[in-house]
Design a protein around this motif. Structure first.
Motif, PDB file in Angstrom:
ATOM      1  N   ALA A  26     -14.349  -3.232   3.122  1.00 10.27           N
ATOM      2  CA  ALA A  26     -13.132  -2.949   3.805  1.00 10.27           C
ATOM      3  C   ALA A  26     -13.017  -3.919   5.051  1.00 10.27           C
ATOM      4  N   LEU A  27     -11.665  -4.088   5.588  1.00 12.33           N
ATOM      5  CA  LEU A  27     -11.351  -4.842   6.749  1.00 12.33           C
ATOM      6  C   LEU A  27     -11.162  -3.970   7.872  1.00 12.33           C
TER       7      LEU A  27
ATOM      8  N   GLY B  76      -2.269   2.491  10.546  1.00 16.81           N
ATOM      9  CA  GLY B  76      -2.276   3.383   9.269  1.00 16.81           C
ATOM     10  C   GLY B  76      -2.544   2.266   8.290  1.00 16.81           C
ATOM     11  N   TRP B  77      -2.398   1.141   8.220  1.00 20.26           N
ATOM     12  CA  TRP B  77      -2.723   0.226   7.167  1.00 20.26           C
ATOM     13  C   TRP B  77      -4.047   0.195   6.722  1.00 20.26           C
ATOM     14  N   ARG B  78      -4.457  -0.023   5.547  1.00 17.49           N
ATOM     15  CA  ARG B  78      -5.795  -0.083   5.143  1.00 17.49           C
ATOM     16  C   ARG B  78      -5.956  -1.543   4.524  1.00 17.49           C
ATOM     17  N   GLY B  79      -6.934  -2.183   4.626  1.00 20.38           N
ATOM     18  CA  GLY B  79      -7.265  -3.573   3.939  1.00 20.38           C
ATOM     19  C   GLY B  79      -8.457  -3.781   3.434  1.00 20.38           C
TER      20      GLY B  79
ATOM     21  N   TYR C 122      -6.424  -8.152   1.069  1.00 17.42           N
ATOM     22  CA  TYR C 122      -5.127  -7.383   0.815  1.00 17.42           C
ATOM     23  C   TYR C 122      -5.075  -6.045   1.723  1.00 17.42           C
ATOM     24  N   TRP C 123      -3.826  -5.976   2.202  1.00 13.63           N
ATOM     25  CA  TRP C 123      -3.210  -4.684   3.065  1.00 13.63           C
ATOM     26  C   TRP C 123      -2.227  -3.863   2.388  1.00 13.63           C
TER      27      TRP C 123
ATOM     28  N   ARG D 152       1.523  -4.782   0.685  1.00 17.56           N
ATOM     29  CA  ARG D 152       2.277  -5.373   1.996  1.00 17.56           C
ATOM     30  C   ARG D 152       2.139  -6.743   2.137  1.00 17.56           C
ATOM     31  N   THR D 153       0.760  -7.280   2.453  1.00 14.02           N
ATOM     32  CA  THR D 153       0.431  -8.539   2.365  1.00 14.02           C
ATOM     33  C   THR D 153      -1.067  -9.087   1.773  1.00 14.02           C
ATOM     34  N   ALA D 154      -0.977 -10.217   1.544  1.00 17.32           N
ATOM     35  CA  ALA D 154      -2.199 -10.525   0.875  1.00 17.32           C
ATOM     36  C   ALA D 154      -2.561 -12.272   1.420  1.00 17.32           C
TER      37      ALA D 154
END
Length: 286
Positions: A171-172, A179-182, A194-195, A203-205
């Motif tokens: 986990a990041l 609220g984002w999880r990475g 990855y987010w 959303r992003t990588a």
């Protein structure tokens, strides 16, 4: 086409390296792996997908800290896709890629335009090179595409393409948005991050080779691997998707080169066109 790509490491035309000892992956977290699997579950269950991903690849300047030179951009590509399983839809890629073997005006980097598509007609999947006005059949359904499909984990899970090697998940911390999880997904030599937003949308990588690999490549006189970042501007999954609403047609007047293959080389399509990077690792010296 490209990783991809996720992904575009093949742009540097590196030969697939021979097996080499790799550093052990990070200690995996079972809880993180379960959380990531839960976030990816809707991708696996959805029959249709629509997405737009902007991918940029850059080589950081050499010389370590304190070097203020700008990074060298090797890829700038927009990937747009609208697909339904098993073989209906299209994926378009437009942008530019670095041509390392050629110099531009006044010694500036030289780039070649990218204008390719993956077309699913319902009877098969075809790789289309618009500038060459040609196409070739690459698979019968998306789960068979392998390197001809972007190497981003959410897209691979949707397509039903299994990972090519084992990976560890951690986990990041410090999300870029509340609220984002990475999650970091680490394979030998490579690390992808990855987010996902609060709703679970991709959303992003980013992709980065390990420092150990970059040092080995430099010692062996091989090109370093660029860093890639992906921004997802649109992401929509369809639990149900009517094939007729997604099917696409091949462009009229293009030449079918599906049979023009000799020992794995395709006419009008070079090795740098894959959607995924080659296995990462140093080339064996002999």
């Amino acid at each position: 086409m490209l990783h991809s790509a996720a992904l575009l490491l093949a742009l540097l035309a590196q030969d697939p390296p021979a097996p080499a000892p790799a550093p052990p992956p990070a200690k995996p977290s079972a809880a993180a792996a379960e959380q990531l699997a839960e976030l990816l579950r809707p991708c696996k269950e959805a029959r249709g997908i629509e997405a737009e991903v902007h991918m940029v690849g850059e080589l950081p300047p050499t010389g370590g800290e304190g070097n203020e030179a700008a990074p060298l951009r090797v890829a700038d590509v927009l990937i747009s896709l609208r697909f339904a399983r098993p073989c209906h839809g299209r994926l378009d890629m437009k942008g530019r890629m670095l041509e390392p073997e050629r110099e531009g005006q006044d010694g500036a980097p030289a780039y070649r335009p990218v204008e390719s598509s993956l077309i699913g007609t319902g009877e098969g999947l075809f790789l289309v090179e618009h500038r060459e006005r040609s196409y070739r059949r690459v698979a019968g359904q998306v789960s068979e595409l392998g390197d001809d499909w972007p190497g981003l984990l959410p897209l691979q899970v949707w397509a039903g393409i299994p990972p090519t090697s084992e990976f560890a998940v951690t986990a990041l911390a410090e999300p870029p948005q509340p609220g984002w999880r990475g999650f970091a997904v680490e394979q030998p030599w490579l690390r992808m991050e990855y987010w996902f937003d609060a709703r679970g949308g991709f959303r992003t990588a980013s992709l980065r080779a390990s420092a150990e690999l970059q040092e080995l490549l430099t010692e062996q006189g091989q090109p370093r691997i660029p860093e890639f970042r992906m921004e997802v501007s649109s992401w929509k999954l369809h639990r149900e998707a009517a094939a007729a609403a997604f099917s696409a047609q091949l462009p009229a007047g293009f030449v079918d080169q599906s049979a023009a293959r000799d020992g794995g080389a395709e006419i009008g399509h070079d090795e740098s066109g894959g959607l995924n990077p080659p296995p990462a690792g140093p080339k064996e010296q002999g």
